[in-house]
Every structure is written in C-alpha cells, then in structure tokens.
Write a protein that holds these residues in place. Structure first.
Motif, PDB file in Angstrom:
ATOM      1  N   LYS A 171      38.775  49.204 -21.587  1.00  0.00           N
ATOM      2  CA  LYS A 171      38.494  47.859 -21.666  1.00  0.00           C
ATOM      3  C   LYS A 171      39.356  47.279 -20.737  1.00  0.00           C
ATOM      4  O   LYS A 171      39.050  46.145 -19.992  1.00  0.00           O
ATOM      5  N   ILE A 172      41.055  47.473 -21.120  1.00  0.00           N
ATOM      6  CA  ILE A 172      41.913  47.079 -20.044  1.00  0.00           C
ATOM      7  C   ILE A 172      41.631  47.427 -18.623  1.00  0.00           C
ATOM      8  O   ILE A 172      41.774  46.841 -17.681  1.00  0.00           O
ATOM      9  N   THR A 173      41.238  48.690 -18.456  1.00  0.00           N
ATOM     10  CA  THR A 173      41.347  49.005 -17.139  1.00  0.00           C
ATOM     11  C   THR A 173      40.257  48.415 -16.456  1.00  0.00           C
ATOM     12  O   THR A 173      40.307  47.958 -15.330  1.00  0.00           O
ATOM     13  N   ARG A 174      39.225  48.118 -17.047  1.00  0.00           N
ATOM     14  CA  ARG A 174      37.934  47.605 -16.310  1.00  0.00           C
ATOM     15  C   ARG A 174      38.409  46.175 -16.243  1.00  0.00           C
ATOM     16  O   ARG A 174      38.156  45.696 -15.034  1.00  0.00           O
ATOM     17  N   MET A 175      39.046  45.473 -16.912  1.00  0.00           N
ATOM     18  CA  MET A 175      39.454  44.062 -16.600  1.00  0.00           C
ATOM     19  C   MET A 175      40.656  43.890 -15.661  1.00  0.00           C
ATOM     20  O   MET A 175      40.560  43.078 -14.662  1.00  0.00           O
ATOM     21  N   ALA A 176      41.592  44.836 -15.541  1.00  0.00           N
ATOM     22  CA  ALA A 176      42.353  44.984 -14.550  1.00  0.00           C
ATOM     23  C   ALA A 176      41.777  44.946 -13.188  1.00  0.00           C
ATOM     24  O   ALA A 176      42.355  44.222 -12.127  1.00  0.00           O
ATOM     25  N   LYS A 177      40.761  45.742 -13.086  1.00  0.00           N
ATOM     26  CA  LYS A 177      40.294  45.692 -11.703  1.00  0.00           C
ATOM     27  C   LYS A 177      38.984  44.784 -11.257  1.00  0.00           C
ATOM     28  O   LYS A 177      38.770  44.564 -10.301  1.00  0.00           O
ATOM     29  N   LYS A 178      38.731  44.109 -12.403  1.00  0.00           N
ATOM     30  CA  LYS A 178      37.593  43.036 -12.321  1.00  0.00           C
ATOM     31  C   LYS A 178      38.264  41.682 -11.974  1.00  0.00           C
ATOM     32  O   LYS A 178      37.737  41.095 -10.909  1.00  0.00           O
ATOM     33  N   THR A 179      39.509  41.543 -12.075  1.00  0.00           N
ATOM     34  CA  THR A 179      40.093  40.140 -11.819  1.00  0.00           C
ATOM     35  C   THR A 179      41.327  40.415 -10.779  1.00  0.00           C
ATOM     36  O   THR A 179      41.768  39.548 -10.348  1.00  0.00           O
ATOM     37  N   ARG A 180      41.800  41.547 -10.760  1.00  0.00           N
ATOM     38  CA  ARG A 180      42.974  41.984  -9.762  1.00  0.00           C
ATOM     39  C   ARG A 180      44.027  40.810  -9.910  1.00  0.00           C
ATOM     40  O   ARG A 180      44.548  40.456  -8.718  1.00  0.00           O
ATOM     41  N   ARG A 181      44.699  40.569 -10.913  1.00  0.00           N
ATOM     42  CA  ARG A 181      45.633  39.311 -11.257  1.00  0.00           C
ATOM     43  C   ARG A 181      46.999  40.035 -10.827  1.00  0.00           C
ATOM     44  O   ARG A 181      47.206  40.965 -11.421  1.00  0.00           O
TER      45      ARG A 181
END
Length: 678
Positions: free
Chosen positions: A346-356
């Motif tokens: 879940k964290i992997t997907r979110m890290a690359k989804k928003t690229r903050r």
C-alpha cells in the motif's frame, strides 16, 4: 569497538573531503557503512559515491546510455561540496541492503480492533526500517461508546495510543529510536483527555502530539463563541463547548510542557493539490509534511551557507548557484522515490502515485550572518521569502521537465494541477524539515532556525578533551575587526550570547543574534515568511522566554494562524520536565515546587502552586548529573537534572551534554543525538 581516531588516521586527506573533526565524528558515528561486526567499511568519500551511484540508477529507465554516469557525477559533485544534504535514511541506506530511503510516513488508524492493530503492525514495519510515522487518532470513537460487536464499552483513543507507544519502545530496544506523531481533531469529544495526555510525562514518551484546529474553531475563539464536539462514529453532536475554554487549555499545557502542538488543518487542506484522492488529517513526527493515508515523503536540504559569492568585497547570494542546486536536488529526490523500497505494498503504491518530495534548506541563520542581516529584521524575513520563492519557482520548473521526460505523477488526473493545466512530476516539492544532525554534517545552522549559541564548550570524544566551538562566521568577523581573544570566546561560550559584552561592537551584536535574542512574534513571522513559498510545511520551534505568559502563547497561536502557518510548536524555556533539585535535598518527604496547576474559570486561567512528591517519582524518571548549562540557564554545582520525557530532557542520554530545543525537536550539539533523527 572500532576507534574513531585510529580509523581516521588510516584514510587519506582526499577521502576526508576537507571536513573538520566535528563533521567527521558525526559521519563516523551515524552514517558510514559498517559490516556485520560493526566495523566501518567506507570513507566519507566512499559514502557520497555510494549515495550518488544508487540515486542516479533510476535514470537508466528514462535516459539513454551514458546519461546515468553524467547524473552520478552531478549528484556526487553536489554532495561532496555539501551544497545539498539528503535525509538521514537516504545517507545511511542508499546502496546498502536496507532500501528504506524515505523519512516519513502516515498510517491510517481505522475505528475497529482489526484496523487499529493492522496500523500497529504497519507502523512497526516502518520503524524497523528507521522511518517516522504519523497517525490521526480522532478517527476512533470516544471512550464510553457502546461497541455492538463485543457488547462492551469503548476504551477511547488514548488507551490505544499507549499500544502504539509500547510498540515504539519495543522497536527502540532493537537499537532503533522511533519517532511518532499523534494528531487529534479539536472537534472530538475526548479532546480534553488528549490535551492533557502528556501531563504525566512518563506516558506517551515516544509521541509528539498535536491538536488539529480548524478555521471554524479559531473564529469561534475570536468571537468567544461555542463549538460542537462531534462523535466520529455516529457523526452526531456529543456536546457543545465554549471555544475559548478549549483554546485556553491548549495554550496552558503547551506553556507548561511544550505539548500539545497545534496544526491548522484547514490551512493545510486549502493548499492540498490532490484533494480528489484524500484530505490531510495527520503529519509526520515533526509536522513539516502533511500526508494522506499511506503516503510517504523523502527529504533533503540545500545548504544556504554555501549559496553565496563575493562581489567587490561584499558577500551576496549566488542566485544562479541556488537555481542550479535546486534543479539537481529535485532530480535527486524524485529519483529517490524509484530507488527506494517500502515496507508494504500500500505504501509502495502511494509513494509512486503522488511522488511527494520535500526539498528544504539548512544554514539560513549562517547565511544571514554572512549577509550582515539580523534574523529578527524585516530584511531577514525578506531574504527568507525570496530564497524560498526562487527554490519554489525553479523546483517546479524542474518537476515540469521531469514530467515531460517521465510522465506526470499518476494521481495528476483530477488534481488541481490538471485544472491549472500544469503537467508536473510531483504533487508537492518543498518542506523545511529538522536538520539537526545533518546541519552538523554541513557545519552550519539548522533548517530555518536561528543559531542557539555563538559559542559553546564541546567535548571531543575522540581525543578525550574539551574545546570551545565558535561559530565560523562570528570568529571571522571577530578576527577581522580585531576583538578576537580566546578569553572572550570562552566567556561567550559560558553565556551563549553577546549580551552585556562590552568587547563586542554594537553593530556586530545586532547581526549575530541567537535564538533567545529573538521574540516569539519574530520567530512566527519568520516561519510565515518561509511558509509562503513552501508546498508542504515548516518545522520550527517558537521559543518563549521563561517569563512568557499563557496569553503570550495564545497570541502566538493566533498570529501563526493569521499569517498562514500550517502549524505551531512552542517551547517556553525552563518549562516543566526540567526540575532542578539539589542532590542533598532529594529526600522522601514532599517538597515545594514551582510546578503550577491550572484552575479554569469563566474568563481566565489562574496559576497556583502544588507540591512535588519526590518519593513518588516513577521508575522511568531519568536522572543525570548536571553538565553545567542548559540552553539558557547555568545549573548550579551539586545539582541534578530530573527529566520525565526524552523530549523534555535537558541533558543528552548519550554524552550528557546540554540539549537544545529547535526545529520542533531536541538536539545535542555535542554528539549529534536527536530525538527526531530517522
């Protein structure tokens, strides 16, 4: 145990990169790669080469052959010159088997037993890898609520916070210091319990805690109106309270212990460019990054102390160098997202989804010293805003270039950026993070904070000697102006400031301010000056003098809200947690203390005195011998420090040197210990 001195004698001067003894000692202790036996297996030059090579690697996906080597050289040049310093996890882990390169995470805490303990598990996995975690606990139903699934009564959010606290302590026992933030919305029915949660400073010792204040509440405080507390489970009004009473209570407890902090949640969400996938409700442990559920951010800072040039004998900001460094740093931080690995899918997907990402600064106070500008001045604040405006402008240009080359961040569609017609690689690019240990690597001041002292006594653990550390810019001016003496430097080290020293010219005193020369209002205005061009947030401590009142704290909160700050952390010098006791007088009978207790009335808060029961000290109280000096007051001979919470300690638990409260954190200027280092 490997000896620092022997190791440094075994490597060449070229491998030391011209770093001074203090820089080398910090790097040796905290960042150089070690083998399974704990033996250092790389030099400082090797360390930067390891980082540059690993972070340049993702370019191979987007650029033709040969470009990766070019990028690696650009990164290495920037790193070895200390023009940019990545976050601690990137320095320690890039190019090693531990692939966590990110500093901060937010994990949701759902209102069910399964959801709560899933969050505990996910947070443990993050902290195992050295990351810091934020959570919002006002999602949980209030204490006393009926729980139909077990035909019982809910114990409330505070009880579950203690579960997370114990988990964090367990991870710490595995040689990791955890860092956690617990946020809580002002509208939750259990808000009073949260505000007072750290009155017993043996509880929640692994948490920073902050209350999220919305605009509706702040306006109700201004109007002396009422405010509804709402059950998050039923969404029904639980009761209505007088807003000012809650506000007074928050200010009093912050005045007393430094916690809770306050976060202005509506301000943060107004600047949230990806509302279509979620709203903010929690931050990382030092509150410079607001994150959505499962979001992550990696950090790095431009060393402003090195963004200067000399023109006709005068030092000025090198704007071209700042722009170039900004571009390379944005490229670096965007690559970190792809080079790293994450604790869960879940964290992997979110890290690359928003690229903050969070590009910040360090060395700002030292930059002002070089420019000859007081930190407290309007001119100093103008420099802060202009520096961040340039970083923001150039950073977004680079993000747009990366988007053309590599595509926009996956959550771009539906975002504010799409509505504006801006194709960017990252949902946010800037943040001013705590840089305590990293600023010591850079041999400069921390973040956007003023220096805490111009000189201080430093222990060299490698040569078992003490020496007087003097700010390099002050020493240069003192020598150039002819008033430098070793005796004067020791005198400054004893008191930390230039106050009352006739040997120092008045114009020099005006420029070389330190934290306690600067009023709380001036601290807040400087935070606001930086926040104007920061897309995430700013981690900064608003230092109050010992004599500050509760009303001063309340005025500070109002000023922070009205000037656009996204949060406010205050610390009153000498506030509770640092009781000074004469060792001969620590007996079993109760003793009088300056510890205040609050009595709340319809209109005001009255402070009275209560007794301190020495015999009843809890086992977790930390008692250390005084090393002589806090950031503000000298500790008399034959005294001891009694500290109840690692964030309230006066002395470093690793080397016993005095600690400093700044950047929303606690730092040892001697050995580099930091409560917030992750």
């Amino acid at each position: 145990m490997q000896d620092y001195k022997t190791f440094m004698e075994s490597i060449s001067e070229e491998e030391k990169l011209g770093l001074n003894e203090n820089q080398l000692r910090i790097i040796f202790a905290k960042y150089l790669k070690r083998d399974a036996d704990g033996t250092v297996v790389e030099t400082p030059l090797d360390m930067f080469e390891r980082i540059a090579k690993e972070i340049a690697g993702p370019d191979a996906v987007y650029r033709p052959d040969g470009e990766v080597e070019k990028t690696e050289k650009e990164f290495l040049d920037m790193l070895t010159k200390l023009e940019f310093i990545p976050g601690g996890r990137t320095i320690a882990n890039a190019g090693t088997p531990v692939k966590n390169l990110a500093n901060c995470f937010v994990i949701p805490v759902e209102d069910s037993m399964e959801g709560i303990f899933q969050a505990v598990k996910e947070a443990a996995l993050i902290q195992k890898r050295g990351g810091g975690v934020g959570y919002c606990f006002s999602t949980l139903r209030p204490g006393g609520s009926w729980v139909s699934g077990c035909s019982g009564i809910a114990s409330g959010p505070l009880s579950f916070m203690r579960v997370f606290d114990v988990m964090c302590s367990t991870i710490m026992q595995g040689n990791r210091r955890g860092a956690q933030m617990g946020t809580f919305h002002i509208s939750h029915p259990d808000i009073e319990h949260f505000i007072t949660a750290k009155d017993d400073l043996t509880q929640l010792t692994n948490f920073n805690i902050s209350v999220m204040l919305d605009d509706k509440f702040m306006k109700a405080v201004e109007a002396d109106g009422e405010y509804d507390l709402i059950d998050p489970h039923t969404m029904q009004v639980a009761r209505t309270v007088r807003a000012k009473e809650l506000f007074n209570k928050i200010a009093y407890h912050a005045w007393k212990t430094g916690e809770p902090g306050v976060l202005f949640i509506d301000t943060a969400n107004r600047h949230n460019k990806i509302k279509h996938i979620g709203l903010f409700k929690a931050t990382n442990p030092c509150a410079e990054i607001w994150l959505l559920d499962y979001e992550v951010c990696n950090l790095g800072s431009i060393n402003l102390d090195r963004m200067v040039r000399k023109v006709n004998g005068r030092i000025e900001i090198d704007w071209n160098k700042l722009r170039k460094t900004t571009r390379t740093a944005i490229h670096f931080l965007d690559n970190v997202i792809d080079a790293g690995e994450y604790p869960t899918e879940k964290i992997t997907r979110m890290a690359k989804k928003t690229r903050r990402i969070g590009l910040g600064v360090l060395g700002f106070a030292d930059l002002l010293y070089q420019l000859g500008l007081p930190y407290s001045s309007e001119e100093g604040r103008m420099v802060a805003s202009e520096v961040m405006r340039v970083i923001d402008e150039e950073g977004w240009k680079m993000s747009e270039e990366l988007a053309r080359e590599r595509e926009v961040f996956p959550a771009w569609k539906g975002s504010e950026f799409e509505k504006e017609g801006r194709r960017v690689r990252n949902c946010a690019i800037t943040a001013i993070a705590p840089t305590g240990t990293l600023s010591m690597v850079g041999d400069t001041s921390g973040g956007c904070e003023p220096n805490f002292a111009l000189a201080y006594i430093k222990n060299s653990h490698s040569i078992k000697e003490q020496f007087t550390y003097v700010n390099k810019h002050f020493e240069r001016v003192a020598r150039e102006r002819g008033f430098y003496t070793e005796e004067l430097m020791k005198k400054i080290a004893e008191q930390g400031t230039l106050d009352g020293l006739d040997e120092v010219p008045e114009d020099v005193k005006k420029v070389f301010e330190v934290s306690f020369n600067i009023s709380a209002e001036e601290h807040i205005l400087m935070q606001a000056a930086f926040q104007k061009y920061v897309t995430n947030a700013v981690s900064k401590t608003i230092n109050f003098a010992t004599s500050a009142t509760i009303d001063d704290v309340k005025k500070g909160y109002m000023l922070a809200w009205k000037t656009g700050c996204k949060g406010c952390t205050v610390y009153r010098d000498g506030s509770r947690g640092n009781q000074v006791l004469n060792i001969k007088e620590v007996k079993k009978e109760a003793r009088s203390s300056a510890e205040p207790v609050v009595v709340e009335t319809e209109e005001t808060i009255v402070v009275q005195t209560e007794e301190l029961e020495v015999e009843g000290m809890p086992e977790q109280v930390i008692v250390v011998e005084s090393s002589g000096k806090t950031a503000h007051d000298k500790v008399p001979e034959g005294k001891i420090m009694v500290s109840f919470d690692k964030k309230q300690m006066t002395n470093c638990p690793e080397c016993d040197a005095p600690l400093v409260k700044q950047e929303g954190c606690v730092l040892c200027p001697d050995c580099g210990f930091s409560v917030c280092t992750v």
